[in-house]
Design a protein around this motif. Structure first.
Motif, PDB file in Angstrom:
ATOM      1  N   SER A 186     -36.313  12.336  39.794  1.00 63.06           N
ATOM      2  CA  SER A 186     -35.622  12.586  41.159  1.00 63.06           C
ATOM      3  C   SER A 186     -36.460  11.330  41.589  1.00 63.06           C
ATOM      4  N   ASN A 195     -33.133  10.886  44.240  1.00 60.49           N
ATOM      5  CA  ASN A 195     -33.487  11.016  45.590  1.00 60.49           C
ATOM      6  C   ASN A 195     -33.604  10.358  46.828  1.00 60.49           C
ATOM      7  N   TYR A 215     -39.051  17.160  44.368  1.00 60.72           N
ATOM      8  CA  TYR A 215     -38.404  16.962  44.753  1.00 60.72           C
ATOM      9  C   TYR A 215     -38.381  16.934  46.393  1.00 60.72           C
TER      10      TYR A 215
END
Ligand code: ZN
Length: 660
Positions: A512, A516, A557
């Motif tokens: 992640s 991200n 996240y």
């Protein structure tokens, strides 16, 4: 020169002259050695009963805005012959008055404007009249003894007339010259430096005469040593340009043009061979193949034989001088930017605000370069004097179009890059940017991206955004294809499985962070040098509602998206001095994406004891949020509406009391 007539194809229209006219017009239009992009025109004369039962003679002639390659019956407005013939007898008539008068004589007032050569078509006393700007004929005409060569080639069969300005002046000139001739002795007319007319009472014969006339010119070029296909088989590859230099050229052309422009590099053998010509400065600086190309390409290209910025400035200064020298009162000077450039040893560049401009300019200058190289083998290239070219470039009908103002989509000429573009918000961003007129590099790790978008304005590239080398390579391709970068939509992301902090899988956490967060820093850092050279450059980060309002079970996240938001805020600070705006969107509950299947939605709704529809609009405004809503806002952030906003974080969530 291929004869494309096929009995089987034509058989269906044997009794319908207008349909036959459509058929042979397309045969001409589909051969780029005869006409290019809207050039040329054709007509058919038909006797027809009107509403009052009277028989009228009508000229069905190509309408403006139609292309011979794809024309249909509706592309041939019908104009009354008697009015056209009467107009030819007038001593003088402005071209805008000519268009107005022609409109009053049309059968259907809703049809497009007839071609500006309508009067000339009416004067030629044959049922079918075909007009092209055939390369071979015009090339011969553009050599030192062109007229004499053409006279010897065609003997008595052809009328050969000197160049005059198309429109009423040309019609009037032909009227004067042909009043007393016996038309049956001729197969066609050659207008020097302009093109060819053929005619006959039969569609096939008129078409085939055109093919014969052009085939003879091609044979003549071969005999005179002008190789029909320039020998490009031995061409060395061109110098690979520095993408930053290319982006800088595009920025300077946009500045001269006064609006964002695309730029495309061509390094095919013909462009390279032309760019390496010993006397490039002389051969490229004389003028176009046929005058009406000037509307698309200007009279001559820029030659980047010194530092490109200085060469472009010189071109603009020379263009302004050309305007001052040839201008008459009341004319508006066009922008002084070149439409194409020759870069010695590197290739050619085309500049335009849309991809279709680039394609048209590319086709035209390819035919022009070939003709120039052929003419050089036959004694030299002699284009029309600049005064004649200027007259067409500043024709009152063209100036009128300028005064009406050009309508253009909001992001026309802009170049964007979107990551995670194969689905969801990324895909919607590509579509929204295209709808606003931008061109887009659509990047995704999913191989489907290469075929997902079929538009010429999209460069679909497989790219793993965690790999800097892949990002660099995609950027290089983007700059070669479109010229630079103005808009970055940093969107690629992944949603890891839900897990509480103490249960987090280390690999999921790292993944992640890599996708991200870190990939966005890498991408931005690779894009910054190009954004600095962009036109009103803007970056949009697609973050998440989870930044201002995190939820349990999504730390991998939320932490990455919060980091991305902080990265964007620092970028807004660092890049403001370069005029680059950086803004952030926080979408929430966008359910029309791949992860939200009907099944998952039903499961979640059941969990809350509400319907799927209620679940989808579980926000203060009770509204559904679609990918397109996020994309439209991303486009707005990249456009002029937010020209004075940077560092902003905007929710797209239907209202959330935890965010407010
Ligand atoms: Zn013409």
């Amino acid at each position: 020169m291929d004869n494309r007539w096929r009995d089987a194809d034509a058989a269906g229209f044997a009794d319908d002259p207008l349909q036959l006219r459509v058929y042979t017009s397309r045969l001409l239009g589909q051969d780029p050695d005869l006409v290019l992009h809207g050039g040329g025109n054709t007509s058919v004369k038909i006797e027809q009963r009107n509403f009052f039962g009277e028989t009228e003679s009508l000229l069905y002639v190509k309408g403006s805005g139609w292309d011979l390659a794809t024309i249909e019956a509706a592309g041939f407005p019908a104009v009354k012959m008697d009015v056209l013939l009467k107009m030819a007898q007038l001593k003088a008539l402005s071209d805008s008055d000519m268009v107005r008068l022609q409109r009053t004589a049309m059968l259907d007032p809703a049809a497009p404007n007839p071609s500006v050569e309508a009067i000339l078509h009416a004067l030629i006393p044959f049922t079918f009249v075909d007009h092209t700007h055939a390369d071979a004929v015009v090339t011969l005409s553009n050599t030192p003894q062109g007229e004499q060569v053409l006279r010897e080639l065609y003997g008595e069969r052809m009328l050969i007339f000197p160049y005059v300005m198309p429109g009423f002046v040309l019609a009037r000139d032909i009227y004067r010259r042909t009043r007393d001739i016996d038309w049956s002795r001729y197969d066609g007319i050659i207008l020097l430096h302009h093109g060819v007319f053929s005619f006959a009472d039969d569609a096939r014969q008129s078409y085939e005469r055109m093919i014969d006339i052009v085939a003879s010119a091609e044979a003549c070029i071969r005999e005179r040593g002008g190789m029909l296909e320039v020998d490009v088989s031995t061409e060395r590859p061109g110098t690979e340009p520095d993408p930053a230099v290319l982006a800088d050229i595009r920025r300077q052309v946009s500045r001269l043009k006064g609006r964002a422009s695309l730029c495309r590099l061509a390094q095919d053998p013909l462009s390279l061979s032309f760019s390496r010509h010993d006397e490039l400065d002389r051969i490229a600086a004389q003028g176009p193949l046929t005058p009406d190309h000037v509307i698309r390409t200007k009279r001559i290209p820029a030659i980047l034989d010194q530092e490109p910025g200085a060469a472009l400035e010189d071109f603009a200064a020379a263009y302004r001088r050309y305007f001052e020298k040839n201008s008459t009162a009341g004319l508006t000077c066009l922008d002084p930017a070149p439409c194409w450039a020759v870069w010695p040893g590197t290739g050619t560049l085309k500049f335009g605000t849309t991809v279709s401009d680039l394609v048209i300019i590319d086709d035209i200058n390819r035919h022009t370069m070939k003709s120039i190289l052929q003419a050089e083998q036959m004694g030299g290239w002699c284009a029309l004097p600049e005064k004649d070219i200027f007259e067409l470039e500043y024709w009152e009908l063209e100036q009128a179009k300028l005064k009406k103002g050009q309508q253009s989509a909001g992001l026309q000429g802009k170049i964007a890059l979107v990551t995670g573009a194969a689905s969801g918000i990324g895909k919607a961003c590509v579509e929204a940017l295209l709808a606003q007129g931008a061109v887009v590099a659509a990047l995704d790790v999913n191989a489907a991206i290469t075929t997902l978008f079929t538009q010429e304005a999209v460069l679909g590239r497989v790219c793993d955004v965690t790999d800097s080398a892949q990002i660099q390579s995609a950027l290089r391709d983007l700059v070669r294809r479109f010229g630079g970068l103005d808009i970055l939509v940093s969107n690629a992301g992944t949603f890891p499985p839900s897990a509480r902090i103490e249960e987090l899988d280390a690999e999921q956490w790292e993944r992640s962070m890599a996708i991200n967060l870190t990939s966005h820093q890498r991408l931005l850092s690779a894009c910054i040098p190009f954004l600095r050279l962009g036109i009103d450059p803007a970056v949009v980060f697609i973050a998440s509602k989870n930044v201002p309002a995190p939820g349990p079970g999504a730390s991998g996240y939320s932490v990455a998206k919060a980091g991305m938001t902080q990265l964007a805020r620092v970028a807004a600070l660092e890049l403001a001095g370069d005029g680059i705006r950086v803004n952030i969107l926080h979408p929430d509950a966008v359910f029309d994406t791949a992860i939200w299947t009907d099944e998952v939605l039903e499961k979640r709704a059941r969990h809350y004891g509400i319907s799927v529809q209620e679940y989808k609009s579980k926000n203060l405004l009770k509204t559904e949020i679609r990918s397109q809503d996020v994309a439209d806002l991303a486009c707005a952030l990249a456009g002029p509406l937010f020209a004075r906003t940077t560092g902003a974080q905007i929710p797209v969530d239907g209202g959330n009391d935890r965010v407010i």
